[in-house]
Scaffold this motif. Structure first.
Motif, short mmCIF file in Angstrom:
data_model
loop_
_atom_site.label_atom_id
_atom_site.label_comp_id
_atom_site.label_asym_id
_atom_site.label_seq_id
_atom_site.Cartn_x
_atom_site.Cartn_y
_atom_site.Cartn_z
N GLY A 89 33.94 7.86 -12.94
CA GLY A 89 33.03 7.51 -11.87
C GLY A 89 32.73 8.70 -11.00
O GLY A 89 33.45 9.71 -11.02
N SER A 90 31.67 8.58 -10.20
CA SER A 90 31.24 9.68 -9.33
C SER A 90 30.91 9.13 -7.95
O SER A 90 30.65 7.94 -7.78
CB SER A 90 30.02 10.39 -9.92
N ASN A 91 30.91 10.03 -6.97
CA ASN A 91 30.48 9.64 -5.63
C ASN A 91 29.00 9.31 -5.56
O ASN A 91 28.52 8.82 -4.54
CB ASN A 91 30.81 10.74 -4.62
N ASP A 92 28.26 9.60 -6.63
CA ASP A 92 26.85 9.19 -6.65
C ASP A 92 26.69 7.71 -6.97
O ASP A 92 25.57 7.21 -7.08
CB ASP A 92 26.06 10.05 -7.64
N GLY A 93 27.81 7.00 -7.14
CA GLY A 93 27.77 5.56 -7.36
C GLY A 93 27.64 5.14 -8.80
O GLY A 93 27.44 3.95 -9.08
N ALA A 94 27.76 6.07 -9.74
CA ALA A 94 27.55 5.75 -11.15
C ALA A 94 28.84 5.89 -11.96
O ALA A 94 29.75 6.64 -11.60
CB ALA A 94 26.47 6.65 -11.75
N VAL A 95 28.86 5.14 -13.07
CA VAL A 95 29.89 5.27 -14.09
C VAL A 95 29.25 5.97 -15.29
O VAL A 95 28.13 5.63 -15.68
CB VAL A 95 30.45 3.91 -14.54
N TYR A 96 29.97 6.92 -15.87
CA TYR A 96 29.44 7.68 -16.99
C TYR A 96 30.34 7.53 -18.22
O TYR A 96 31.57 7.40 -18.08
CB TYR A 96 29.36 9.17 -16.65
N LYS A 97 29.71 7.56 -19.39
CA LYS A 97 30.43 7.65 -20.65
C LYS A 97 29.93 8.90 -21.37
O LYS A 97 28.74 9.04 -21.65
CB LYS A 97 30.19 6.41 -21.52
N LEU A 98 30.86 9.82 -21.66
CA LEU A 98 30.51 11.08 -22.30
C LEU A 98 31.25 11.25 -23.62
O LEU A 98 32.36 10.73 -23.78
CB LEU A 98 30.88 12.27 -21.40
N ARG A 99 30.66 11.99 -24.53
CA ARG A 99 31.38 12.42 -25.72
C ARG A 99 32.37 13.49 -25.30
O ARG A 99 32.01 14.47 -24.64
CB ARG A 99 30.43 12.99 -26.77
N ALA A 100 33.62 13.33 -25.70
CA ALA A 100 34.65 14.26 -25.26
C ALA A 100 34.52 15.63 -25.91
O ALA A 100 34.95 16.63 -25.35
CB ALA A 100 36.04 13.68 -25.55
#
Length: 233
Positions: A89-100
């Motif tokens: 999560g980020s302080n921009d209010g979003a949840v992210y899913k990334l390729r590691a």
């Protein structure tokens, strides 16, 4: 401390580097993000208030990749080895899913407030809690909303952020700024208890409302065992 120059048998520094970009330092002078470790591939994932999530080589701390968000990353990432992906999560209010492997974004889910607690993945559902007292259940494959539960934030000042999510069996547990602890069914978000557990009301009844300045529950519930029963601390 002396053990930096005279390492003992318990703790010694192997490598150290400045991570946060000096040109991007903003807000409070603290780094609250916690690292997530992938021991199999010798990778460390850690966020920074310079808006980035970093993947570092655990051997020499060199940057393998960096992913930019629109706000500081003060959460603890979640690495899932089965998919080789990172959720955070980020302080921009979003949840992210990334390729590691390379930091490529697979999806982004926007919520209404900053996310600083570690996501929880259980029974094929990703759970996150944001600073607006909202529990969110997300499909981890598509990034689409499954359900959410929100409580109106309490008026006044809170102490140190907010609670995260814990899971046990088919239930998730979290707490809110009004002092209430809740349990929800993972599959549909239905309340799993007969009613809310209002710790603020219990405290007021015990010591009196005038003696209390803060009523929020800002620690993540922990599920354990006591006298052969499952309990929530």
């Amino acid at each position: 401390p002396l053990w930096v120059n005279h390492p003992g048998s318990s703790v010694s520094i192997v490598s150290r580097r400045e991570l946060t970009a000096k040109s991007r330092k903003e807000g409070e002078p603290y780094e609250r993000g916690r690292p997530e470790i992938d021991p199999a591939h010798r990778r460390v994932f850690v966020g920074s208030r310079d808006h980035g999530l970093y993947a570092l080589n655990a051997v020499d701390l060199e940057t393998m990749w960096r992913f930019e968000t629109a706000g500081g990353v003060q959460s603890e990432p979640l690495y899932v080895a089965a998919e080789d992906v990172v959720y955070f999560g980020s302080n921009d209010g979003a949840v992210y899913k990334l390729r590691a492997v390379d930091g490529r974004m697979l999806w982004r889910f926007a919520s209404t407030a900053e996310i600083t607690r570690q996501p929880v993945l259980t029974n094929g559902i990703l759970f996150v809690m944001n600073a607006n007292d909202t529990l969110i259940a997300i499909d981890p494959q598509s990034g689409e909303l499954k359900w959410y539960r929100h409580r109106t934030p309490a008026a006044g000042m809170e102490i140190s952020g907010y609670a995260g999510v814990s899971a046990h069996d088919q239930t998730v547990f979290t707490a809110f700024s009004d002092g209430v602890v809740m349990a929800y069914r993972q599959v549909d978000g239905a309340e799993a208890w007969r009613g809310p557990v209002d710790l603020a009301a219990d405290a007021e009844a015990t010591v009196g409302a005038e003696a209390l300045r803060y009523l929020d529950v800002d620690t993540t519930p922990i599920v354990g065992r006591a006298k052969d029963k499952d309990v929530v601390f």
